[in-house]
Scaffold this motif. Structure first.
Motif, PDB file in Angstrom:
ATOM      1  N   HIS A  67       0.805  -0.691  -0.197  1.00  0.00           N
ATOM      2  CA  HIS A  67      -0.012   0.290   0.260  1.00  0.00           C
ATOM      3  C   HIS A  67       0.916   0.986   0.024  1.00  0.00           C
ATOM      4  O   HIS A  67       1.719   1.372   1.047  1.00  0.00           O
ATOM      5  CB  HIS A  67      -0.619  -0.131   1.038  1.00  0.00           C
ATOM      6  N   SER A  82      -1.310 -10.714   1.048  1.00  0.00           N
ATOM      7  CA  SER A  82      -2.914 -10.390   0.815  1.00  0.00           C
ATOM      8  C   SER A  82      -3.085  -9.742  -0.351  1.00  0.00           C
ATOM      9  O   SER A  82      -2.161  -8.040   0.295  1.00  0.00           O
ATOM     10  CB  SER A  82      -3.560 -10.066   2.449  1.00  0.00           C
ATOM     11  N   GLN A  83      -3.765  -9.785  -1.024  1.00  0.00           N
ATOM     12  CA  GLN A  83      -3.971  -8.487  -2.390  1.00  0.00           C
ATOM     13  C   GLN A  83      -4.888  -7.835  -1.859  1.00  0.00           C
ATOM     14  O   GLN A  83      -5.146  -6.093  -2.106  1.00  0.00           O
ATOM     15  CB  GLN A  83      -4.376  -9.382  -3.490  1.00  0.00           C
ATOM     16  N   ASP A  84      -6.072  -7.751  -0.710  1.00  0.00           N
ATOM     17  CA  ASP A  84      -6.452  -7.082  -0.011  1.00  0.00           C
ATOM     18  C   ASP A  84      -5.993  -5.885   1.177  1.00  0.00           C
ATOM     19  O   ASP A  84      -6.503  -5.108   1.324  1.00  0.00           O
ATOM     20  CB  ASP A  84      -8.025  -7.560   0.596  1.00  0.00           C
ATOM     21  N   ASP A  85      -5.489  -6.613   2.327  1.00  0.00           N
ATOM     22  CA  ASP A  85      -4.564  -5.843   2.699  1.00  0.00           C
ATOM     23  C   ASP A  85      -3.219  -6.080   2.589  1.00  0.00           C
ATOM     24  O   ASP A  85      -2.547  -6.833   4.214  1.00  0.00           O
ATOM     25  CB  ASP A  85      -5.226  -6.232   4.765  1.00  0.00           C
ATOM     26  N   GLN A  88       2.499  -1.340   4.544  1.00  0.00           N
ATOM     27  CA  GLN A  88       2.379  -0.015   3.543  1.00  0.00           C
ATOM     28  C   GLN A  88       3.752  -0.059   2.933  1.00  0.00           C
ATOM     29  O   GLN A  88       4.785  -0.756   4.248  1.00  0.00           O
ATOM     30  CB  GLN A  88       2.189   0.873   4.322  1.00  0.00           C
TER      31      GLN A  88
END
Length: 254
Positions: A67, A82-85, A88
């Protein structure tokens, strides 16, 4: 339309590619290979585009991403992300095969790194904030912890906004020159009170100063090629409600 994969000669020993907007399933202002979930594009289209990107560079590989938030933070990738979370950060490194490190950009500078002797790779998102605060040097340091050596690392600088397209104001210029006086060389005079910033040249110089001997600048301007690349600044100038992102990938063959 097939996915356009732009490659660098200095990274020919590893799987890699700087992807533009050609190919993909997105439509409207995101037409093509938009890979940014931050855009108001359909989620299923973004996921499909990411899969197309992976298949075009290293089929069957695991996509690793972060992210991004214009930091100097680097994530070491050892396991599935994880692609969703995702964690950072604005750069990643790994020594694991069959993992594709993926950086998204839309004018900022994507940089791919490889020490093929050590089997260590990296990818960094170098906007001006990340670059001035050390994301490139931090990526090199993280690679060295995995066994790489700065003098053996090759780097490719992918499509980003070119100096002719990157107008900045006096405050931006002063920020860079006050940080390091020699940064003045990356600015050309523009209209009154403004300058044209060579972020590609700045990133290349930071890499060289950090001990990287082999750097290739692809010289592709995201702003002036709307048929090939997404551009945040161009979308703003056109008054569009959003903008797409393109993907830069690097991985070690299994």
């Amino acid at each position: 339309m097939a996915v356009e994969v732009i490659q660098s000669g200095v990274l020919r020993k590893v799987a890699h590619g700087f992807l533009g907007r050609k190919g993909g399933v997105s439509t409207g202002i995101y037409a093509g290979l938009n890979v940014g979930l931050g855009a108001e594009d359909a989620r299923e289209s973004v996921i499909a585009n990411r899969l197309l990107g992976v298949q075009s560079v290293l089929p069957g590989a695991m996509l690793a991403r972060v992210h991004q938030f214009h930091s100097a933070d680097v994530v070491q990738v050892d396991n599935a992300i994880s692609q969703d979370d995702p964690p950072q950060g604005d750069a990643m490194v790994t020594d694991r095969p069959n993992v594709l490190l993926g950086i998204v950009t839309a004018d900022c500078v994507p940089v791919l790194f490889a020490d093929t002797d050590a089997g260590v790779i990296g990818a960094a998102h170098a906007g001006w904030k990340g670059a001035i605060h050390g994301v490139l040097e931090n990526t090199i340091n993280a690679m060295e912890k995995l066994g790489a050596q700065a003098g053996r690392i090759s780097c490719a600088i992918g499509p980003c906004i070119a100096q002719k397209s990157y107008e900045v104001d006096e405050g931006f210029f002063r920020n860079f020159v006050e940080h390091t006086a020699s940064n003045e060389r990356f600015f050309a005079d523009g209209k009154a009170g403004h300058y044209q910033f060579d972020i590609e040249g700045y990133v290349a110089a930071r890499l060289a100063a950090a001990g990287i001997r082999t750097v290739e600048c692809l010289g592709e301007d995201t702003y002036s090629q709307p048929d090939r690349f997404f551009s945040y600044r161009r979308s703003c100038h056109l008054g569009e409600p959003g903008y797409g992102r393109q993907l830069s990938l690097i991985g070690l063959h299994p």
